[in-house]
Motif scaffolding. Structure first.
Motif, PDB file in Angstrom:
ATOM      1  N   THR A  16       0.371  -1.344  -0.187  1.00  0.00           N
ATOM      2  CA  THR A  16      -0.203  -0.140   0.169  1.00  0.00           C
ATOM      3  C   THR A  16       1.078   1.131   0.518  1.00  0.00           C
ATOM      4  O   THR A  16       0.496   2.317   0.080  1.00  0.00           O
ATOM      5  CB  THR A  16      -0.871   0.153   1.353  1.00  0.00           C
ATOM      6  N   GLY A  17       2.033   0.950   0.113  1.00  0.00           N
ATOM      7  CA  GLY A  17       2.762   2.283   0.144  1.00  0.00           C
ATOM      8  C   GLY A  17       2.927   3.184   1.277  1.00  0.00           C
ATOM      9  O   GLY A  17       3.865   4.053   1.630  1.00  0.00           O
ATOM     10  N   LEU A  18       2.322   1.977   2.556  1.00  0.00           N
ATOM     11  CA  LEU A  18       2.641   3.052   3.986  1.00  0.00           C
ATOM     12  C   LEU A  18       3.419   3.362   4.442  1.00  0.00           C
ATOM     13  O   LEU A  18       4.556   2.683   4.158  1.00  0.00           O
ATOM     14  CB  LEU A  18       1.226   1.706   5.025  1.00  0.00           C
ATOM     15  N   ASP A  19       3.581   4.068   5.159  1.00  0.00           N
ATOM     16  CA  ASP A  19       4.852   4.520   5.952  1.00  0.00           C
ATOM     17  C   ASP A  19       4.890   4.585   7.393  1.00  0.00           C
ATOM     18  O   ASP A  19       3.843   4.760   8.043  1.00  0.00           O
ATOM     19  CB  ASP A  19       5.668   6.699   5.954  1.00  0.00           C
ATOM     20  N   PRO A  20       5.877   2.833   7.598  1.00  0.00           N
ATOM     21  CA  PRO A  20       5.661   2.491   9.032  1.00  0.00           C
ATOM     22  C   PRO A  20       6.133   3.712   9.754  1.00  0.00           C
ATOM     23  O   PRO A  20       5.628   3.129  11.003  1.00  0.00           O
ATOM     24  CB  PRO A  20       6.664   1.240   9.206  1.00  0.00           C
ATOM     25  N   ALA A  21       6.883   4.555   9.654  1.00  0.00           N
ATOM     26  CA  ALA A  21       7.184   5.646  10.614  1.00  0.00           C
ATOM     27  C   ALA A  21       5.695   6.297  11.118  1.00  0.00           C
ATOM     28  O   ALA A  21       6.109   6.497  12.311  1.00  0.00           O
ATOM     29  CB  ALA A  21       8.326   6.215  10.537  1.00  0.00           C
ATOM     30  N   GLY A  22       4.838   6.139  11.210  1.00  0.00           N
ATOM     31  CA  GLY A  22       3.703   7.082  11.310  1.00  0.00           C
ATOM     32  C   GLY A  22       2.626   5.991  12.157  1.00  0.00           C
ATOM     33  O   GLY A  22       1.698   6.622  12.425  1.00  0.00           O
ATOM     34  N   VAL A  23       3.173   4.345  12.528  1.00  0.00           N
ATOM     35  CA  VAL A  23       2.161   3.374  12.305  1.00  0.00           C
ATOM     36  C   VAL A  23       2.734   3.274  14.127  1.00  0.00           C
ATOM     37  O   VAL A  23       4.297   2.989  14.159  1.00  0.00           O
ATOM     38  CB  VAL A  23       2.200   2.479  12.011  1.00  0.00           C
ATOM     39  N   GLN A  24       1.307   3.387  14.689  1.00  0.00           N
ATOM     40  CA  GLN A  24       2.098   2.981  16.564  1.00  0.00           C
ATOM     41  C   GLN A  24       1.337   1.301  16.873  1.00  0.00           C
ATOM     42  O   GLN A  24       0.325   1.322  16.323  1.00  0.00           O
ATOM     43  CB  GLN A  24       1.477   3.861  17.452  1.00  0.00           C
ATOM     44  N   ILE A  25       2.598   0.054  16.882  1.00  0.00           N
ATOM     45  CA  ILE A  25       1.291  -1.008  17.310  1.00  0.00           C
ATOM     46  C   ILE A  25       1.191  -1.172  18.894  1.00  0.00           C
ATOM     47  O   ILE A  25       2.024  -1.082  19.459  1.00  0.00           O
ATOM     48  CB  ILE A  25       2.382  -1.628  16.938  1.00  0.00           C
ATOM     49  N   PHE A  26      -0.478  -1.398  19.206  1.00  0.00           N
ATOM     50  CA  PHE A  26      -0.670  -1.078  20.310  1.00  0.00           C
ATOM     51  C   PHE A  26      -1.142  -2.424  20.844  1.00  0.00           C
ATOM     52  O   PHE A  26      -1.372  -3.022  21.898  1.00  0.00           O
ATOM     53  CB  PHE A  26      -1.919  -0.316  20.115  1.00  0.00           C
ATOM     54  N   GLY A  27      -1.303  -3.653  19.748  1.00  0.00           N
ATOM     55  CA  GLY A  27      -1.648  -5.316  20.210  1.00  0.00           C
ATOM     56  C   GLY A  27      -1.382  -6.563  18.985  1.00  0.00           C
ATOM     57  O   GLY A  27      -1.117  -6.268  17.944  1.00  0.00           O
TER      58      GLY A  27
ATOM     59  N   TRP B 269      -3.137   4.828  13.556  1.00  0.00           N
ATOM     60  CA  TRP B 269      -2.652   6.050  12.111  1.00  0.00           C
ATOM     61  C   TRP B 269      -1.794   6.789  13.069  1.00  0.00           C
ATOM     62  O   TRP B 269      -3.411   7.284  12.798  1.00  0.00           O
ATOM     63  CB  TRP B 269      -3.536   5.353  11.229  1.00  0.00           C
ATOM     64  N   ARG B 270      -0.992   7.142  13.725  1.00  0.00           N
ATOM     65  CA  ARG B 270      -0.862   7.833  14.167  1.00  0.00           C
ATOM     66  C   ARG B 270      -0.420   9.288  13.336  1.00  0.00           C
ATOM     67  O   ARG B 270      -0.981  10.137  13.546  1.00  0.00           O
ATOM     68  CB  ARG B 270       0.529   7.366  15.285  1.00  0.00           C
ATOM     69  N   GLU B 271       0.102   9.178  12.574  1.00  0.00           N
ATOM     70  CA  GLU B 271       0.254  10.401  11.535  1.00  0.00           C
ATOM     71  C   GLU B 271       0.216   9.464   9.421  1.00  0.00           C
ATOM     72  O   GLU B 271       0.980   8.947   9.580  1.00  0.00           O
ATOM     73  CB  GLU B 271       2.433  10.134  11.623  1.00  0.00           C
ATOM     74  N   PRO B 272      -0.677   9.220   9.525  1.00  0.00           N
ATOM     75  CA  PRO B 272      -0.958   9.400   8.476  1.00  0.00           C
ATOM     76  C   PRO B 272      -0.603   9.407   6.884  1.00  0.00           C
ATOM     77  O   PRO B 272      -0.061  10.922   6.820  1.00  0.00           O
ATOM     78  CB  PRO B 272      -2.618   9.569   7.965  1.00  0.00           C
ATOM     79  N   THR B 273      -0.392   8.945   6.125  1.00  0.00           N
ATOM     80  CA  THR B 273       0.119   9.599   4.834  1.00  0.00           C
ATOM     81  C   THR B 273      -0.337   8.202   3.800  1.00  0.00           C
ATOM     82  O   THR B 273      -1.370   7.762   4.167  1.00  0.00           O
ATOM     83  CB  THR B 273       1.664   8.705   4.548  1.00  0.00           C
ATOM     84  N   PRO B 274      -0.516   9.187   2.669  1.00  0.00           N
ATOM     85  CA  PRO B 274      -0.708   8.945   1.508  1.00  0.00           C
ATOM     86  C   PRO B 274      -0.627   7.267   1.101  1.00  0.00           C
ATOM     87  O   PRO B 274       0.864   6.740   1.334  1.00  0.00           O
ATOM     88  CB  PRO B 274      -0.053   9.541   0.303  1.00  0.00           C
ATOM     89  N   VAL B 275      -1.653   6.989   0.998  1.00  0.00           N
ATOM     90  CA  VAL B 275      -1.569   5.477  -0.140  1.00  0.00           C
ATOM     91  C   VAL B 275      -2.633   4.913  -1.099  1.00  0.00           C
ATOM     92  O   VAL B 275      -2.553   5.647  -1.242  1.00  0.00           O
ATOM     93  CB  VAL B 275      -2.094   4.128   1.414  1.00  0.00           C
ATOM     94  N   GLY B 276      -1.736   4.123  -1.115  1.00  0.00           N
ATOM     95  CA  GLY B 276      -2.647   3.610  -3.158  1.00  0.00           C
ATOM     96  C   GLY B 276      -1.400   1.705  -3.502  1.00  0.00           C
ATOM     97  O   GLY B 276      -0.696   1.259  -2.885  1.00  0.00           O
ATOM     98  N   VAL B 277      -1.920   1.850  -4.612  1.00  0.00           N
ATOM     99  CA  VAL B 277      -1.237   0.342  -4.949  1.00  0.00           C
ATOM    100  C   VAL B 277       0.150   0.536  -5.538  1.00  0.00           C
ATOM    101  O   VAL B 277       0.414   1.390  -5.988  1.00  0.00           O
ATOM    102  CB  VAL B 277      -2.300   0.071  -6.197  1.00  0.00           C
ATOM    103  N   VAL B 278       0.647  -0.222  -4.947  1.00  0.00           N
ATOM    104  CA  VAL B 278       2.508   0.229  -5.336  1.00  0.00           C
ATOM    105  C   VAL B 278       3.026  -1.336  -6.740  1.00  0.00           C
ATOM    106  O   VAL B 278       3.119  -0.792  -7.753  1.00  0.00           O
ATOM    107  CB  VAL B 278       2.614  -0.299  -4.486  1.00  0.00           C
ATOM    108  N   ASP B 279       1.733  -2.403  -6.137  1.00  0.00           N
ATOM    109  CA  ASP B 279       2.775  -3.358  -7.536  1.00  0.00           C
ATOM    110  C   ASP B 279       1.191  -3.865  -7.932  1.00  0.00           C
ATOM    111  O   ASP B 279       0.461  -4.165  -6.956  1.00  0.00           O
ATOM    112  CB  ASP B 279       3.478  -4.084  -7.126  1.00  0.00           C
ATOM    113  N   PRO B 280       0.095  -3.500  -9.079  1.00  0.00           N
ATOM    114  CA  PRO B 280      -1.009  -3.976  -9.150  1.00  0.00           C
ATOM    115  C   PRO B 280      -1.137  -5.558  -9.456  1.00  0.00           C
ATOM    116  O   PRO B 280      -1.779  -6.577  -9.486  1.00  0.00           O
ATOM    117  CB  PRO B 280      -0.969  -3.207 -11.190  1.00  0.00           C
ATOM    118  N   ALA B 281       0.750  -5.725  -9.616  1.00  0.00           N
ATOM    119  CA  ALA B 281       0.220  -7.759  -9.547  1.00  0.00           C
ATOM    120  C   ALA B 281      -0.185  -8.567  -8.709  1.00  0.00           C
ATOM    121  O   ALA B 281      -0.323  -9.612  -8.273  1.00  0.00           O
ATOM    122  CB  ALA B 281       2.008  -7.784  -9.775  1.00  0.00           C
TER     123      ALA B 281
END
Length: 225
Positions: free
Chosen positions: A108-119, A140-152
């Motif tokens: 999804t192109g998610l930036d893990p730096a803005g994600v807080q694992i809580f459980g 998702w503490r700091e949302p970033t743009p997401v989208g299709v990275v690899d259509p396959a």
């Protein structure tokens, strides 16, 4: 590619997410699914990222639709996730956490730096594909743009408001051609069913968010055929 240290913390979560964090701390494997990992240790270790964010429509979940050409669960809406790689680390330790973030970034192109694992929920099993899945829950503490990275791999990436998922109008029982039944959600033109819908259903229930819905309202899995 994600390879940093990972940790689990509930500090600073928004108040509306606290019921989920509390449920995660007490839930037992059999409360989630009747399909549990084989005692033999068989199965391919994997992880999914159940990512809660807050968008214009309130609390929401990040989902994706798998590409129709994939060998496993083709075309299904799902959480980001996949099998552990050796570099993810110990499957019994932080490996699933790293895998969930890595796969989400790749899909999804998610930036893990803005994600807080809580459980982390107990490991579950998907018999049809042989995956042993660790559900990793995050904010998702700091949302970033997401989208299709690899259509396959990914057909589309989207968010769904929690209010949509709890609305009885969007809840149905999916019927597999072989007769199996399970909870499902109508999300636009998509039907969220199977493992993903089962997890959402249980999270809504144990967080106290579930609203009464008609379990006799059935749809076949080929409902759009």
């Amino acid at each position: 590619m994600y390879g940093a240290d990972v940790s689990v913390t509930g500090a600073g979560l928004p108040g509306w997410l606290e019921p989920v964090a509390e449920a995660v701390r007490t839930i037992e494997p059999k409360q989630l699914s009747r399909f549990l990992p084989p005692e033999s240790g068989a199965g391919r270790q994997s992880a999914v990222l159940i990512l809660f964010g807050e968008g214009e429509r309130g609390p929401e979940l990040l989902l994706m639709e798998r590409a129709g050409s994939l060998r496993s669960h083709a075309g299904q809406p799902s959480f980001p996730g996949g099998a552990l790689d050796p570099e993810d680390g110990d499957p019994a330790g932080e490996g699933p956490l790293r895998a969930a973030l890595r796969e989400a970034e790749e899909e999804t192109g998610l930036d893990p730096a803005g994600v807080q694992i809580f459980g982390v929920l107990p490991k579950l099993y998907i018999p049809v594909s042989g995956f042993v899945v660790t559900p990793v829950l995050a904010w998702w503490r700091e949302p970033t743009p997401v989208g299709v990275v690899d259509p396959a791999e990914t057909a589309r990436v989207f968010t769904v408001p929690v209010a949509h998922l709890t609305d009885a109008e969007h809840r149905v029982t999916a019927v597999h051609p072989r007769g199996h039944e399970g909870p499902a959600f109508l999300v636009g033109e998509a039907l969220v069913w199977g493992f993903t819908a089962g997890l959402i259903d249980r999270i809504l229930h144990y967080a106290g968010w579930e609203r009464p819905w008609d379990r006799d309202r059935r749809v076949p899995l080929d409902w759009r055929a």
